[in-house]
Enzyme design. Structure first.
Site, PDB file in Angstrom:
ATOM      1  N   LYS A   1      67.891 -12.096  22.692  1.00  0.00           N
ATOM      2  CA  LYS A   1      68.514 -10.807  22.967  1.00  0.00           C
ATOM      3  C   LYS A   1      68.079  -9.721  21.994  1.00  0.00           C
ATOM      4  O   LYS A   1      67.658  -8.658  22.392  1.00  0.00           O
ATOM      5  CB  LYS A   1      70.035 -10.970  22.911  1.00  0.00           C
ATOM      6  CG  LYS A   1      70.817  -9.688  23.194  1.00  0.00           C
ATOM      7  CD  LYS A   1      70.636  -9.239  24.613  1.00  0.00           C
ATOM      8  CE  LYS A   1      71.481  -8.027  24.941  1.00  0.00           C
ATOM      9  NZ  LYS A   1      71.176  -7.505  26.277  1.00  0.00           N
TER      10      LYS A   1
ATOM     11  N   LYS B   1      62.945  -7.024  34.996  1.00  0.00           N
ATOM     12  CA  LYS B   1      64.125  -7.848  35.265  1.00  0.00           C
ATOM     13  C   LYS B   1      63.741  -9.112  36.027  1.00  0.00           C
ATOM     14  O   LYS B   1      64.200 -10.204  35.723  1.00  0.00           O
ATOM     15  CB  LYS B   1      65.144  -7.056  36.091  1.00  0.00           C
ATOM     16  CG  LYS B   1      66.002  -6.113  35.310  1.00  0.00           C
ATOM     17  CD  LYS B   1      66.961  -6.851  34.410  1.00  0.00           C
ATOM     18  CE  LYS B   1      67.139  -6.159  33.091  1.00  0.00           C
ATOM     19  NZ  LYS B   1      66.008  -5.907  32.258  1.00  0.00           N
TER      20      LYS B   1
ATOM     21  N   GLU C   1      61.522 -11.617  33.799  1.00  0.00           N
ATOM     22  CA  GLU C   1      62.105 -12.228  32.609  1.00  0.00           C
ATOM     23  C   GLU C   1      63.162 -13.277  32.924  1.00  0.00           C
ATOM     24  O   GLU C   1      63.360 -14.195  32.130  1.00  0.00           O
ATOM     25  CB  GLU C   1      62.660 -11.164  31.653  1.00  0.00           C
ATOM     26  CG  GLU C   1      63.848 -10.384  32.137  1.00  0.00           C
ATOM     27  CD  GLU C   1      64.273  -9.289  31.149  1.00  0.00           C
ATOM     28  OE1 GLU C   1      63.933  -9.383  29.958  1.00  0.00           O
ATOM     29  OE2 GLU C   1      64.934  -8.334  31.578  1.00  0.00           O
TER      30      GLU C   1
ATOM     31  N   GLU D   1      61.298  -1.167  35.230  1.00  0.00           N
ATOM     32  CA  GLU D   1      62.473  -1.954  34.854  1.00  0.00           C
ATOM     33  C   GLU D   1      62.760  -3.045  35.877  1.00  0.00           C
ATOM     34  O   GLU D   1      63.109  -4.179  35.514  1.00  0.00           O
ATOM     35  CB  GLU D   1      63.684  -1.039  34.691  1.00  0.00           C
ATOM     36  CG  GLU D   1      64.979  -1.743  34.321  1.00  0.00           C
ATOM     37  CD  GLU D   1      64.937  -2.445  32.965  1.00  0.00           C
ATOM     38  OE1 GLU D   1      65.872  -3.205  32.680  1.00  0.00           O
ATOM     39  OE2 GLU D   1      63.968  -2.235  32.197  1.00  0.00           O
TER      40      GLU D   1
ATOM     41  N   HIS E   1      43.031   2.471  43.749  1.00  0.00           N
ATOM     42  CA  HIS E   1      42.158   2.365  42.586  1.00  0.00           C
ATOM     43  C   HIS E   1      42.134   0.946  42.030  1.00  0.00           C
ATOM     44  O   HIS E   1      41.871   0.753  40.841  1.00  0.00           O
ATOM     45  CB  HIS E   1      42.586   3.372  41.504  1.00  0.00           C
ATOM     46  CG  HIS E   1      42.485   4.788  41.946  1.00  0.00           C
ATOM     47  ND1 HIS E   1      41.297   5.492  41.934  1.00  0.00           N
ATOM     48  CD2 HIS E   1      43.413   5.626  42.461  1.00  0.00           C
ATOM     49  CE1 HIS E   1      41.502   6.708  42.402  1.00  0.00           C
ATOM     50  NE2 HIS E   1      42.785   6.815  42.730  1.00  0.00           N
TER      51      HIS E   1
ATOM     52  N   TRP F   1      65.345 -19.020  17.427  1.00  0.00           N
ATOM     53  CA  TRP F   1      64.270 -18.575  18.310  1.00  0.00           C
ATOM     54  C   TRP F   1      62.994 -18.751  17.498  1.00  0.00           C
ATOM     55  O   TRP F   1      62.772 -18.057  16.500  1.00  0.00           O
ATOM     56  CB  TRP F   1      64.449 -17.118  18.727  1.00  0.00           C
ATOM     57  CG  TRP F   1      63.457 -16.667  19.745  1.00  0.00           C
ATOM     58  CD1 TRP F   1      63.530 -16.816  21.091  1.00  0.00           C
ATOM     59  CD2 TRP F   1      62.221 -15.977  19.493  1.00  0.00           C
ATOM     60  NE1 TRP F   1      62.427 -16.268  21.698  1.00  0.00           N
ATOM     61  CE2 TRP F   1      61.599 -15.745  20.738  1.00  0.00           C
ATOM     62  CE3 TRP F   1      61.565 -15.536  18.335  1.00  0.00           C
ATOM     63  CZ2 TRP F   1      60.377 -15.093  20.861  1.00  0.00           C
ATOM     64  CZ3 TRP F   1      60.347 -14.893  18.445  1.00  0.00           C
ATOM     65  CH2 TRP F   1      59.769 -14.672  19.708  1.00  0.00           C
TER      66      TRP F   1
ATOM     67  N   ARG G   1      70.784 -15.049  20.870  1.00  0.00           N
ATOM     68  CA  ARG G   1      69.774 -14.635  19.901  1.00  0.00           C
ATOM     69  C   ARG G   1      68.685 -15.687  19.708  1.00  0.00           C
ATOM     70  O   ARG G   1      67.675 -15.429  19.050  1.00  0.00           O
ATOM     71  CB  ARG G   1      70.428 -14.345  18.545  1.00  0.00           C
ATOM     72  CG  ARG G   1      71.463 -13.244  18.582  1.00  0.00           C
ATOM     73  CD  ARG G   1      72.073 -13.041  17.212  1.00  0.00           C
ATOM     74  NE  ARG G   1      71.098 -12.502  16.291  1.00  0.00           N
ATOM     75  CZ  ARG G   1      70.883 -11.208  16.094  1.00  0.00           C
ATOM     76  NH1 ARG G   1      71.583 -10.323  16.779  1.00  0.00           N
ATOM     77  NH2 ARG G   1      69.994 -10.796  15.222  1.00  0.00           N
TER      78      ARG G   1
ATOM     79  N   ASN H   1      67.325 -15.556   9.343  1.00  0.00           N
ATOM     80  CA  ASN H   1      66.891 -14.787  10.509  1.00  0.00           C
ATOM     81  C   ASN H   1      65.881 -13.759  10.014  1.00  0.00           C
ATOM     82  O   ASN H   1      66.180 -12.977   9.116  1.00  0.00           O
ATOM     83  CB  ASN H   1      68.081 -14.079  11.172  1.00  0.00           C
ATOM     84  CG  ASN H   1      67.636 -13.118  12.263  1.00  0.00           C
ATOM     85  OD1 ASN H   1      66.641 -13.356  12.942  1.00  0.00           O
ATOM     86  ND2 ASN H   1      68.362 -12.029  12.428  1.00  0.00           N
ATOM     87  N   GLY H   2      64.678 -13.776  10.598  1.00  0.00           N
ATOM     88  CA  GLY H   2      63.641 -12.843  10.181  1.00  0.00           C
ATOM     89  C   GLY H   2      62.305 -13.548  10.056  1.00  0.00           C
ATOM     90  O   GLY H   2      62.130 -14.671  10.539  1.00  0.00           O
TER      91      GLY H   2
ATOM     92  N   CYS I   1      66.897 -14.946  15.473  1.00  0.00           N
ATOM     93  CA  CYS I   1      67.795 -16.089  15.377  1.00  0.00           C
ATOM     94  C   CYS I   1      69.204 -15.575  15.109  1.00  0.00           C
ATOM     95  O   CYS I   1      69.428 -14.395  14.859  1.00  0.00           O
ATOM     96  CB  CYS I   1      67.360 -17.008  14.251  1.00  0.00           C
ATOM     97  SG  CYS I   1      65.636 -17.559  14.383  1.00  0.00           S
TER      98      CYS I   1
END
Length: 608
Positions: free
Chosen positions: A603, A485, A488, A481, A504, A75, A27, A101-102, A2
């Site tokens: 983020k 991208k 997300e 990567e 396989h 968040w 955030r 935040n946490g 957050c």
């Protein structure tokens, strides 16, 4: 994950709170709220589910007077996004308000005890226990109550606190979650990150764990849990204010993609002197490097992908064994580390919770810590033996682009420095490699100048339901990567596979119309990659290939080919990732997705 802000001064607090939160919305953006200590000495709370704009509209036209306030953009971790679960949270009497935040790991036990003492809970959050605990411990001295609070809370927290019993005062404390103190003229601030205060001040205090900040009468006092004053050095931020603004671009992500040539230049060029790599004030000697038995590279998400790429070229050039670890797994598997190991920690924010915990575990076992971070003075930077800053400037979009690219450049520099110290290749070859490294910014710019084919191709395929990324060696690393991208920001299911593993199991997923992105930039295995492309093409795949200029043999097996400028194979990932970023961006834009704020993501991951 957050974002929190706080203001104390002579001006109305609401404009700063809303503006500061707008700079931290990357955030978290499930909900937002503010608490203002009004001129009438009561706490006025306003909060709303949804983006910050919902809160702004809700309080538009209200005259919420008060020059002290705290704010929060969320968040969600505990309790679904809702008006009730939004921060700030207050005591039952409404005379204490808290933003957090946490994660409070022992909140369930604390909640049970507080309920038994008559406290009423209205939300599903872990944070509400903080406001009630402060009320429980408060006996006239808020600092004493905060100290007792820190003794009881387990987990991570950055807290902003206002109390009707303390007009003209603001309080804050942190443990394992980021929090800075902004020092202004006749006003001061707290924030989770620098962009929130950048318009108002360049001078900040960087807080250590369990340091308590007490704002009163334009004085900022930092105390430890023994109530002893801690003298803090002012840290001056030299970021340009415009670096945290869109600057005319539609999205921060696109702006940051376009900034990569300059960001790479800022990371690399100051560290090249007379054709040699110079790593700032890093104290690693030739003897240290020769003594290392192993290098561990640790990161999360894209930082982990950078590490996977670095393993290939560090082992190839410097001939030191490298293990790449997910930070979230590292400390829970009882890793075997010793004083002859180097641990390289990668984090854009320098506050990533899992990565910070991995650093501490490695340090406890005696390893040497070298960190690669973007944010100067962050927790990871401060707790490392050595730090190499990427100097990428603020990165606001949730999906990283320029931070990823500059982290890769930092690892190139480290790998080349180790190679020089160990003498594993001839000086002439090393000079050639360093010269090519210096050419990468201009080659990235060539790709940015030729993005129209990628935009057009994305416009044709943005309705794809599944996309598979295939590559071998360093190309496979970049596939990881590229796939991340795409998924997300566009919410399209995508997976990265080592192309040699197709037979396989993976190939069973390929059918008519399946979009496959194939990377074929590595000369030694180019022919093998072409064979893998044929295998998926035979089964009906639509193939989008990326190769180095001149390797036109791939065209007969592909539906669309994008060529990156010619480079050394070890540097191909630095170029190949850029068209993958652009492709993902335009896929998301065509789908109408919120590129900068993808759903369920934030983020800076400051919770486990």
């Amino acid at each position: 994950m957050c974002g929190i802000v706080g203001y104390i001064g002579k001006k109305p607090s609401v404009p700063f709170l809303l503006n500061g939160l707008s700079k931290l919305e990357y955030r978290g953006y499930d909900s937002a709220g503010i608490a203002v200590l009004t001129d009438e000495n009561r706490i006025c709370v306003r909060k709303a589910k949804g983006r910050l704009s919902v809160l702004s509209d809700k309080i538009s036209g209200e005259n919420i007077s008060g020059s002290i306030g705290i704010g929060h953009t969320r968040w969600a971790t505990h309790g679904e996004p809702s008006d009730i679960n939004s921060h700030p949270h207050t005591s039952n009497r409404g005379d204490i308000a808290v933003v957090h935040n946490g994660i409070i790991e022992n909140y369930a036990i604390l909640k049970e005890k507080l309920i038994s003492r008559g406290y009423k809970f209205v939300s599903e959050t872990d944070t509400e226990v903080v406001s009630h605990l402060l009320d429980y411990y408060y006996k006239g001295d808020m600092i004493d109550a905060i100290i007792k609070l820190t003794e009881k809370l387990e987990g991570s927290y950055a807290l902003g606190i206002v109390s009707a019993a303390h007009p003209g005062e603001l309080f804050a404390v942190r443990k394992d979650s980021p929090l800075i103190v902004g020092i202004g003229e006749n006003e001061n601030y707290i924030a989770s990150d620098i962009p929130a205060v950048l318009e108002y001040t360049r001078d900040v205090y960087l807080l250590e764990d369990k340091e308590i900040v007490w704002f009163k009468d334009n004085q900022v006092t930092v105390l430890d849990t023994d109530k002893t004053e801690v003298k803090k050095e002012v840290f001056h931020i030299d970021w340009d204010v415009s670096a945290a603004e869109k600057g005319g671009y539609e999205h921060f992500m696109f702006k940051e993609i376009m900034e990569q040539p300059s960001a790479i230049t800022n990371t690399v060029m100051p560290r090249i002197e007379n054709g040699n790599v110079v790593l700032d004030n890093i104290t690693l000697t030739k003897e240290d490097i020769e003594r290392f038995n192993k290098i561990y590279i640790i990161g999360c998400g894209s930082a982990y992908h950078v590490g996977v790429t670095a393993k290939y070229f560090i082992e190839h050039l410097a001939r030191i064994p490298v293990d790449v670890e997910l930070a979230s797994e590292f400390r829970y598997r009882n890793p075997i580390i010793n004083k002859n190991d180097l641990v390289i920690i990668i984090s854009q924010s320098g506050e990533t919770a899992d990565t910070l915990a991995a650093l501490r575990e490695a340090k406890k076992q005696g390893a040497r810590i070298l960190s690669i971070v973007n944010v100067v003075g962050s927790s990871i930077a401060r707790e490392s033996d050595d730090v190499l800053y990427t100097w990428a400037g603020p990165e606001i979009a949730v999906a990283t682009t320029k931070a990823y690219s500059t982290q890769m450049q930092a690892l190139y520099l480290i790998g080349l420095y180790f190679t020089k110290m160990k003498g594993t290749i001839k000086d002439e070859e090393l000079t050639e490699i360093i010269n090519e490294l210096c050419s990468l910014p201009s080659k990235v710019q060539q790709i940015l100048d030729n993005m129209q084919p990628l935009s057009s191709y994305a416009a044709k395929h943005f309705n794809a339901k599944d996309v598979f990324f295939l590559g071998r060696g360093l190309d496979y690393c970049t596939c990881l990567e590229g796939s991340l991208k795409l998924k997300e920001i566009s919410y399209i299911h995508s997976e990265a596979y080592a192309a040699g593993e197709l037979k396989h199991g993976t190939i069973s997923l390929v059918e008519d119309g399946t979009l496959v992105v194939s990377l074929a930039t590595q000369g030694a295995i180019f022919d093998k990659m072409v064979s893998n492309i044929k295998e998926v093409k035979t089964r009906g795949a639509i193939v989008f290939s990326i190769a180095q200029e001149g390797n036109t043999a791939i065209e007969s097996e592909s539906d669309f080919v994008y060529y990156i400028p010619k480079t050394l194979d070890i540097f191909a990932p630095a170029l190949t990732v850029v068209p993958l970023q652009i492709f993902a961006y335009y896929m998301a834009v065509n789908k109408g997705c919120d590129v900068d704020k993808p759903r369920n993501l934030a983020k800076s991951v400051t919770v486990e």
